[in-house]
Design a protein around this motif. Sequence first.
Motif, short mmCIF file in Angstrom:
data_model
loop_
_atom_site.label_atom_id
_atom_site.label_comp_id
_atom_site.label_asym_id
_atom_site.label_seq_id
_atom_site.Cartn_x
_atom_site.Cartn_y
_atom_site.Cartn_z
N TRP A 74 -15.89 4.02 2.59
CA TRP A 74 -14.89 4.40 1.58
C TRP A 74 -13.50 4.02 2.08
O TRP A 74 -12.68 3.49 1.32
CB TRP A 74 -14.94 5.89 1.29
N SER A 75 -13.23 4.30 3.36
CA SER A 75 -11.92 4.00 3.93
C SER A 75 -11.66 2.49 3.97
O SER A 75 -10.54 2.04 3.70
CB SER A 75 -11.81 4.60 5.33
N PHE A 76 -12.69 1.72 4.29
CA PHE A 76 -12.57 0.25 4.30
C PHE A 76 -12.15 -0.25 2.93
O PHE A 76 -11.22 -1.06 2.79
CB PHE A 76 -13.92 -0.36 4.71
N LEU A 77 -12.81 0.24 1.89
CA LEU A 77 -12.47 -0.17 0.53
C LEU A 77 -11.05 0.27 0.18
O LEU A 77 -10.28 -0.50 -0.40
CB LEU A 77 -13.47 0.42 -0.47
N CYS A 78 -10.69 1.47 0.57
CA CYS A 78 -9.34 1.99 0.33
C CYS A 78 -8.29 1.11 0.98
O CYS A 78 -7.33 0.68 0.34
CB CYS A 78 -9.26 3.42 0.87
N TRP A 79 -8.47 0.83 2.27
CA TRP A 79 -7.50 0.05 3.05
C TRP A 79 -7.33 -1.35 2.50
O TRP A 79 -6.22 -1.79 2.20
CB TRP A 79 -7.94 0.00 4.51
N PHE A 80 -8.45 -2.07 2.36
CA PHE A 80 -8.34 -3.46 1.94
C PHE A 80 -8.00 -3.59 0.46
O PHE A 80 -7.31 -4.53 0.07
CB PHE A 80 -9.60 -4.24 2.33
N GLY A 81 -8.46 -2.67 -0.36
CA GLY A 81 -8.06 -2.69 -1.77
C GLY A 81 -6.56 -2.51 -1.90
O GLY A 81 -5.90 -3.20 -2.69
N SER A 82 -6.00 -1.61 -1.10
CA SER A 82 -4.55 -1.39 -1.13
C SER A 82 -3.81 -2.60 -0.58
O SER A 82 -2.82 -3.04 -1.16
CB SER A 82 -4.20 -0.15 -0.30
N LYS A 83 -4.30 -3.14 0.51
CA LYS A 83 -3.65 -4.29 1.14
C LYS A 83 -3.60 -5.49 0.19
O LYS A 83 -2.64 -6.25 0.20
CB LYS A 83 -4.40 -4.66 2.43
N TYR A 84 -4.61 -5.62 -0.63
CA TYR A 84 -4.67 -6.76 -1.55
C TYR A 84 -4.30 -6.38 -2.98
O TYR A 84 -4.82 -6.93 -3.94
CB TYR A 84 -6.04 -7.44 -1.46
N LYS A 85 -3.38 -5.41 -3.09
CA LYS A 85 -2.74 -5.05 -4.36
C LYS A 85 -3.67 -4.48 -5.41
O LYS A 85 -3.49 -4.69 -6.61
CB LYS A 85 -1.94 -6.23 -4.91
N HIS A 86 -4.67 -3.72 -4.97
CA HIS A 86 -5.59 -3.06 -5.89
C HIS A 86 -5.64 -1.56 -5.62
O HIS A 86 -6.67 -0.92 -5.82
CB HIS A 86 -6.99 -3.66 -5.77
N ALA A 87 -4.52 -1.00 -5.17
CA ALA A 87 -4.49 0.42 -4.80
C ALA A 87 -4.93 1.32 -5.95
O ALA A 87 -5.70 2.27 -5.73
CB ALA A 87 -3.09 0.81 -4.32
N ALA A 88 -4.48 1.03 -7.15
CA ALA A 88 -4.86 1.87 -8.29
C ALA A 88 -6.36 1.81 -8.56
O ALA A 88 -6.96 2.78 -9.02
CB ALA A 88 -4.09 1.44 -9.54
N ILE A 103 -1.08 4.84 2.25
CA ILE A 103 -0.63 3.54 1.73
C ILE A 103 -0.97 3.43 0.25
O ILE A 103 -0.13 3.04 -0.56
CB ILE A 103 -1.25 2.39 2.54
N ALA A 104 -2.20 3.78 -0.11
CA ALA A 104 -2.61 3.72 -1.52
C ALA A 104 -1.75 4.64 -2.37
O ALA A 104 -1.33 4.27 -3.47
CB ALA A 104 -4.09 4.07 -1.65
N ARG A 105 -1.48 5.82 -1.87
CA ARG A 105 -0.64 6.77 -2.62
C ARG A 105 0.76 6.20 -2.82
O ARG A 105 1.32 6.29 -3.91
CB ARG A 105 -0.57 8.10 -1.89
N ALA A 106 1.34 5.63 -1.77
CA ALA A 106 2.68 5.06 -1.89
C ALA A 106 2.70 3.94 -2.92
O ALA A 106 3.62 3.83 -3.74
CB ALA A 106 3.17 4.54 -0.54
N LEU A 107 1.67 3.11 -2.89
CA LEU A 107 1.61 1.97 -3.81
C LEU A 107 1.33 2.38 -5.25
O LEU A 107 1.59 1.60 -6.17
CB LEU A 107 0.55 0.97 -3.33
N THR A 108 0.81 3.58 -5.45
CA THR A 108 0.54 4.05 -6.81
C THR A 108 1.57 5.08 -7.28
O THR A 108 1.37 5.73 -8.31
CB THR A 108 -0.89 4.64 -6.92
N GLY A 109 2.65 5.23 -6.51
CA GLY A 109 3.75 6.09 -6.95
C GLY A 109 3.64 7.55 -6.54
O GLY A 109 4.48 8.36 -6.95
N ASN A 110 2.66 7.92 -5.75
CA ASN A 110 2.52 9.30 -5.30
C ASN A 110 3.27 9.45 -3.97
O ASN A 110 2.66 9.53 -2.90
CB ASN A 110 1.04 9.67 -5.16
N THR A 111 4.58 9.49 -4.05
CA THR A 111 5.43 9.53 -2.87
C THR A 111 5.18 10.78 -2.04
O THR A 111 5.05 10.71 -0.81
CB THR A 111 6.91 9.43 -3.27
N LYS A 112 5.13 11.93 -2.69
CA LYS A 112 4.92 13.20 -1.97
C LYS A 112 3.60 13.16 -1.20
O LYS A 112 3.55 13.52 -0.02
CB LYS A 112 4.94 14.36 -2.95
N GLY A 113 2.54 12.72 -1.84
CA GLY A 113 1.25 12.64 -1.19
C GLY A 113 1.24 11.64 -0.04
O GLY A 113 0.64 11.88 1.01
#
Length: 123
Positions: free
Chosen positions: A31-45, A70-80
Amino acid sequence: MPKLVKFWQRSQLTHKPKKFDPSLEISPSSWSFLCWFGSKYKHAADVIYACEKAVALVPNDGEILDSRGIARALTGNTKGAIEDFQAFIAWTSNPKDKSKRQHWVNTLRTGRNPFTDKEIQSL
């Protein structure tokens, strides 16, 4: 990476693993691998759900929290994102990693997103 994200979405393995094999469990690292690389390649949402699943399985793992941050930052969840990066800072003993995450926290607190294309490429 986009092909991997699309495969996971289309396969429904991430949504209905028990349909294919009742004993199938997806590991927190997967799950973390998908999270990390999805975010890195602009698919955080598209992969934020994978980040949440990883954290639900291993809530105190700093690397998993870092990925979700990282995913939260890229999707606008600054607090999280700030919460996740602060947890990572407390978790890691690596001074360089602490410093980088603290910079991200400070930048997020100013209302800016530290994840420029250059920063994402450096991950």
